[in-house]
Design a protein around this motif. Structure first.
Motif, PDB file in Angstrom:
ATOM      1  N   UNK A 179       0.430  -1.177  -0.128  1.00  0.00           N
ATOM      2  CA  UNK A 179      -0.146  -0.299  -0.060  1.00  0.00           C
ATOM      3  C   UNK A 179       0.642   1.494   0.396  1.00  0.00           C
ATOM      4  N   UNK A 180       1.931   1.502   0.563  1.00  0.00           N
ATOM      5  CA  UNK A 180       2.784   2.071   0.817  1.00  0.00           C
ATOM      6  C   UNK A 180       3.933   2.408  -0.476  1.00  0.00           C
ATOM      7  N   UNK A 181       4.030   1.189  -1.369  1.00  0.00           N
ATOM      8  CA  UNK A 181       5.001   1.947  -2.307  1.00  0.00           C
ATOM      9  C   UNK A 181       3.931   1.760  -3.301  1.00  0.00           C
ATOM     10  N   UNK A 182       2.080   1.416  -2.929  1.00  0.00           N
ATOM     11  CA  UNK A 182       1.530   2.048  -3.960  1.00  0.00           C
ATOM     12  C   UNK A 182       1.144   3.853  -4.230  1.00  0.00           C
ATOM     13  N   UNK A 183       1.012   4.389  -3.016  1.00  0.00           N
ATOM     14  CA  UNK A 183       0.745   5.230  -3.031  1.00  0.00           C
ATOM     15  C   UNK A 183       2.135   6.154  -3.441  1.00  0.00           C
ATOM     16  N   UNK A 184       3.303   5.782  -2.473  1.00  0.00           N
ATOM     17  CA  UNK A 184       4.476   5.895  -3.344  1.00  0.00           C
ATOM     18  C   UNK A 184       4.557   6.447  -4.486  1.00  0.00           C
ATOM     19  N   UNK A 185       4.231   5.427  -5.903  1.00  0.00           N
ATOM     20  CA  UNK A 185       3.672   5.797  -6.719  1.00  0.00           C
ATOM     21  C   UNK A 185       2.758   6.768  -7.762  1.00  0.00           C
ATOM     22  N   UNK A 186       1.842   6.532  -6.730  1.00  0.00           N
ATOM     23  CA  UNK A 186       0.613   7.547  -7.297  1.00  0.00           C
ATOM     24  C   UNK A 186       1.001   9.174  -6.632  1.00  0.00           C
ATOM     25  N   UNK A 187       1.884   9.936  -5.874  1.00  0.00           N
ATOM     26  CA  UNK A 187       2.222  10.982  -6.232  1.00  0.00           C
ATOM     27  C   UNK A 187       3.228  11.184  -7.178  1.00  0.00           C
ATOM     28  N   UNK A 188       3.519  10.222  -7.576  1.00  0.00           N
ATOM     29  CA  UNK A 188       5.504  10.400  -8.684  1.00  0.00           C
ATOM     30  C   UNK A 188       4.148  10.201  -9.916  1.00  0.00           C
ATOM     31  N   UNK A 189       3.411   9.671  -9.800  1.00  0.00           N
ATOM     32  CA  UNK A 189       2.104   9.893 -11.019  1.00  0.00           C
ATOM     33  C   UNK A 189       1.903  11.021 -11.103  1.00  0.00           C
ATOM     34  N   UNK A 190       1.429  11.968 -10.097  1.00  0.00           N
ATOM     35  CA  UNK A 190       0.669  12.957  -9.633  1.00  0.00           C
ATOM     36  C   UNK A 190       1.550  13.771 -10.116  1.00  0.00           C
ATOM     37  N   UNK A 191       3.158  13.791 -10.155  1.00  0.00           N
ATOM     38  CA  UNK A 191       4.162  15.254 -10.170  1.00  0.00           C
ATOM     39  C   UNK A 191       3.602  15.852 -11.347  1.00  0.00           C
ATOM     40  N   UNK A 192       3.456  17.604 -11.040  1.00  0.00           N
ATOM     41  CA  UNK A 192       2.909  17.759 -12.474  1.00  0.00           C
ATOM     42  C   UNK A 192       1.717  18.384 -12.687  1.00  0.00           C
ATOM     43  N   UNK A 193       1.331  18.384 -14.151  1.00  0.00           N
ATOM     44  CA  UNK A 193       0.587  17.893 -14.898  1.00  0.00           C
ATOM     45  C   UNK A 193       0.198  18.154 -15.609  1.00  0.00           C
ATOM     46  N   UNK A 194       0.035  16.351 -15.970  1.00  0.00           N
ATOM     47  CA  UNK A 194      -0.085  15.633 -17.092  1.00  0.00           C
ATOM     48  C   UNK A 194      -0.763  14.336 -16.738  1.00  0.00           C
ATOM     49  N   UNK A 195      -1.169  13.556 -17.768  1.00  0.00           N
ATOM     50  CA  UNK A 195      -2.174  12.522 -17.583  1.00  0.00           C
ATOM     51  C   UNK A 195      -1.814  11.425 -18.426  1.00  0.00           C
ATOM     52  N   UNK A 196      -1.750  10.573 -17.776  1.00  0.00           N
ATOM     53  CA  UNK A 196      -0.850   8.975 -18.973  1.00  0.00           C
ATOM     54  C   UNK A 196      -1.703   9.502 -20.356  1.00  0.00           C
ATOM     55  N   UNK A 197      -0.310   8.667 -20.493  1.00  0.00           N
ATOM     56  CA  UNK A 197       0.616   7.178 -20.930  1.00  0.00           C
ATOM     57  C   UNK A 197       1.838   7.839 -20.387  1.00  0.00           C
TER      58      UNK A 197
END
Lengths: 285, 137
Positions: free
Chosen positions: B77-95
């Motif tokens: 869960x903590x790893x996933x949360x850390x990944x989520x924070x990285x994913x939300x860095x700045x303003x950009x959508x996947x991919x």
């Protein structure tokens, strides 16, 4: 399970047709995202969890060894099967390379190996279970219909691993009891002249050092018990059909039929002696 | 990671240091699952061989498996949360597929998040077997 698979297959094909034929234009980001999360994450996770729980709930019942009707001991040996049917009187009927089971009874197989790792597998009746030297592994089987099923060794165990098979015959309980009672009897004395010569050749050539024919001086334990070999469905762990021609080939060219087999070939014997041996063994029904 | 970055347009972000391109975080989720699987397997094997016997109950071993599972799920869960924070860095959508340090950073975070989800479910599946199979048989 099949119905479930078909439903999922139909759903996937339906969705593919929907996006390529019915509505080939670009779809909204929101609906696409929900489809990916719903169809790609939630749905498979839910289905797999349900299937896993269902499968796990079945396992304790399949493995339970408490309410067993019958035990059968099978040893995998390079490259044949030693099968022992323990009797109520404490003794056991030892047979080989063929297993018979009564319909509707829960049977506990106690599996072992004196040489290398084998694996006991009757695909139509149960999963495979390893036979490990120095250990006894167990498998519970409850056949639900009569018939003949193929069994095999499922762990590579040497040159003739692929020729280490057996047949499993599921019989009505009454027929099974009759069969087992017959298998427990001593070998019947040969009647035909050729078979009598075959028996003399069997004893004179030392076959009895490795093979038992109950009721005769042949009492070897290294190879399969041949007391009722004529009644079996196959020869050499199902490497050949059980008829006289195959018996002659087996005795005369053993290593060619089954590479690295421990039984020496007796191809040096005169043709009529081989034929007599085959006649004798065929009569041991 | 700098929390302030979340509100800034991409061109004003602090460039992520080179070490942010590290792949290690990706391995945490599957790694925890693998260690959890091994620990459960070894615990049950030793328990059945040395303590309970062939037909014994898993008993206290299943409590241990429950404990491993709890710790593993928190770690994932903590790893996933850390990944989520990285994913939300700045303003950009996947991919996150631009050839920039920022997007690489977001992409690794997003991948970490997805792998953590997979590892979470896989870890639960391992633990389920102890719930339904209560004996060593």
């Amino acid at each position: 399970m099949t119905v479930g698979s078909l439903l999922i297959w139909a759903l996937v094909i339906g969705l593919a047709l929907y996006v390529t034929r019915a509505h080939p234009e670009a779809h909204g980001v929101r609906s696409a995202r929900w489809l990916i999360i719903g169809g790609g994450v939630v749905f498979p996770t839910t289905v797999l969890t349900a299937l896993l729980i269902y499968g796990l709930m079945l396992i304790p019942e399949l493995r339970a060894t408490g309410d067993i009707d019958r035990r059968i001991e099978v040893a995998g040996e390079q490259w044949w099967w030693r099968v022992r049917y323990p009797q109520e009187n404490g003794e056991a009927v030892e047979l080989a390379n063929e297993i018979r089971l009564p319909l509707g009874e829960r049977i506990l197989f106690r599996l072992s190996s004196p040489d290398v790792i084998h694996s006991f597998w009757i695909p139509s009746l149960a999963g495979k279970v390893d036979m490990i030297p120095g250990r006894i592994t167990e498998l519970v089987v409850e056949p639900t219909r009569t018939g003949t099923f193929r069994g095999a060794c499922a762990e590579y165990c040497g040159a003739s691993h692929a020729l280490m098979n057996f047949q499993v015959v599921v019989m009505e309980p009454d027929a099974y009891r009759d069969w087992l009672a017959h298998q427990a009897t001593l070998a019947r004395a040969p009647t035909a002249e050729q078979a009598r010569r075959g028996q003399q050749a069997f004893l004179a050539n030392g076959c009895g050092a490795c093979h038992t024919v109950r009721g005769t001086p042949a009492d070897g334990r290294l190879g399969p018990d041949l007391t009722h070999v004529g009644s079996r469905l196959g020869l050499g762990a199902d490497a050949l059909p059980n008829d006289r021609e195959a018996l002659i080939r087996w005795i005369g060219h053993t290593g060619e039929v089954k590479p690295d087999v421990r039984m020496p070939a007796f191809g040096m014997l005169p043709v009529d002696e081989l034929a007599a041996l085959a006649a004798y063994l065929s009569e041991l029904e | 990671m700098n929390e302030r970055n979340d509100d800034l347009p991409d061109e004003e972000l602090e460039a992520p240091p080179a070490r942010w391109g590290s792949l290690w975080l990706l391995t945490f989720g599957p790694g925890i699952w693998a260690i959890h699987f091994l620990l459960c397997y070894v615990t049950a094997a030793v328990w059945c061989a040395k303590v309970a016997g062939r037909t014994g109950l898993l008993g206290d071993a299943s409590l241990l498996v429950g404990l491993y599972t709890l710790v593993a799920l928190v770690g994932i869960g903590l790893t996933g949360w850390r990944g989520y924070r990285q994913h939300r860095f700045g303003h950009a959508d996947p991919p996150h597929d631009f050839d920039t340090a920022e997007d690489r950073y977001r992409f690794l975070g997003y991948s970490t998040l997805l792998l953590s989800g997979l590892s979470f479910v896989a870890t639960l599946f391992v633990a389920l077997s102890v719930v339904f199979i209560e004996t060593c048989e």
